[in-house]
Design an enzyme around this catalytic site. Structure first.
Site, PDB file in Angstrom:
ATOM      1  N   CYS A 101       8.313  -3.752  -1.368  1.00  0.00           N
ATOM      2  CA  CYS A 101       8.608  -4.254  -0.026  1.00  0.00           C
ATOM      3  C   CYS A 101       8.475  -3.147   1.018  1.00  0.00           C
ATOM      4  CB  CYS A 101      10.029  -4.815   0.026  1.00  0.00           C
ATOM      5  SG  CYS A 101      10.292  -6.212  -1.064  1.00  0.00           S
ATOM      6  N   HIS A 137       5.684  14.088  -3.960  1.00  0.00           N
ATOM      7  CA  HIS A 137       6.011  12.801  -3.328  1.00  0.00           C
ATOM      8  C   HIS A 137       6.346  11.754  -4.386  1.00  0.00           C
ATOM      9  CE1 HIS A 137       5.973   9.512  -0.450  1.00  0.00           C
ATOM     10  NE2 HIS A 137       5.203   8.844  -1.295  1.00  0.00           N
TER      11      HIS A 137
END
Length: 404
Positions: free
Chosen positions: A48, A84
């Site tokens: 999402c 990351h």
């Protein structure tokens, strides 16, 4: 490691609508990406709050890969790309710091890439490391402790007030999204039973089906208050729907002496003023849930430096592992080249053996093969940067000494 890239866009750079536009229609689009860009490997992570592509063999086409996602997609290369991924798996890049779901999503993305055959060795290494690190971060720090969403805060509040919820009955008043969210969190915790009351009975039936509960009539609210341990009220009514007299009557009808926790998350309030003063009744509002969530989120943020330390330690380890992988690939490539040289020279020698003197042919084969080997190795060494060239020469010297 410099061959790895990550491109993407997240909740930090884009609104929900933009993220929706950036999403690939199918998670299996990863195959098309590999073919279109000639990648060694690729993993697609879509949630999402993020659309990210992790790729191996895309160093020269990283910007193009980013444009495939969004005009504002960022690009991270090498150690920054791996760092990351580690931060994502540990929950540091999530909207709710430390949330658990992202780790499951990372593992799902990895498993899907494995199933589709788009994982190369480098991506296998960094994703396995990321998944293990995500588990360690949650085990060795408190980055995931405490409720930080309204739903999980309601569970924490209910357990504080009532203890274990396994033998408790929950009554949901109203069938709106917020009430559904809170009720679902309570259901996921394993409550004994769920009752759903709504002025429109059909909507109560629908929500009860979603929650695995029982729809009840709104005009029988007092009877169902008497059955309940936790009440989640979230109607859109402009006036209170749970009155002082209703609660007093419900308490009289109860077959046991135990408290009722009423969580009023409606605006305006569903619970009439004065209910909070009734003995054996605790009334909490959405503000109480937000306080719990804020406090827990702040505690999680204090754990970030501990997790970042784990990430940097793991990054050093994975850099070494990827360097060894690179060395193994180099050895394999050199071995392949040498075998190709051998095969060509051997083919030439076999043709000459049909008419030539075997001793001369074999002598010529050995000399030609040796000369080609020396040329290949010398050319490769001379193309290296100075520090690597000197190291390679030292290695050759040691090899010649061992052979002598």
């Amino acid at each position: 490691m410099e061959d790895l890239v990550c491109v993407g866009i997240t909740h930090k750079e884009a609104e929900v609508e933009e993220l929706e536009k950036a999403r690939f229609e199918s998670d299996e689009a990863v195959r098309d990406i590999v073919e279109s860009f000639g990648l060694s490997g690729c993993v697609l992570l879509q949630t999402c709050n993020r659309v990210e592509v992790y790729a191996s063999g895309a160093r020269d086409r990283a910007e193009e890969l980013g444009d495939l996602i969004h005009d504002d997609a960022w690009v991270k290369r090498g150690s920054e790309a791996v760092r990351h991924l580690f931060r994502v798996a540990c929950g540091l890049e999530s909207m709710m710091v430390g949330e658990q779901e992202i780790l499951r999503q990372v593992k799902k993305a990895y498993d899907r890439a494995a199933r589709l055959g788009t994982l190369d060795e480098a991506l296998k290494i960094v994703f396995r490391r990321a998944i293990n690190l995500g588990k360690r971060a949650r085990e060795e720090t408190r980055i995931s402790e405490g409720a930080v969403s309204i739903g999980s805060a309601a569970v924490e509040l209910a357990e504080r007030e009532l203890g274990s919820l396994h033998d408790k009955t929950v009554l949901v008043v109203g069938a709106g999204e917020m009430g559904k969210t809170v009720a679902k969190s309570l259901v996921d915790r394993g409550v004994r039973a769920v009752l759903v009351a709504n002025r429109t009975y059909e909507r109560a039936v629908e929500l009860a089906r979603d929650l695995g509960g029982e729809a009840v009539r709104f005009d029988e609210l007092v009877d169902h208050l008497a059955r309940s341990d936790v009440v989640v009220s979230a109607t859109a009514a402009p006036h209170p729907v749970i009155h002082v007299d209703d609660v007093r009557e419900a308490l009289r009808k109860r077959d046991r002496r135990s408290p009722i926790l009423i969580i009023d998350i409606a605006n305006p309030r569903d619970v009439e003023e004065g209910v909070e003063n009734i003995e054996d009744v605790e009334v909490r509002t959405i503000d109480d849930l937000r306080v719990i969530a804020r406090e827990n989120l702040e505690r999680r943020r204090k754990e970030i430096p501990k997790v970042e330390k784990l990430i940097e330690e793991e990054l050093s380890t994975v850099e070494e592992e990827l360097e060894k992988l690179k060395e193994r690939r180099l050895v394999a490539d050199v071995a392949k080249s040498l075998h190709e040289i051998k095969d060509r020279e051997l083919e030439r020698a076999l043709r000459r053996l049909k008419t030539g003197d075997p001793e001369n042919v074999l002598q010529d084969f050995a000399e030609a093969y040796t000369k080609r080997l020396i040329n290949v190795l010398t050319s490769a060494i001379m193309e290296l940067p100075d520090e690597y060239r000197r190291a390679a020469c030292r290695a050759l010297r040691r090899a010649s000494e061992l052979n002598g």
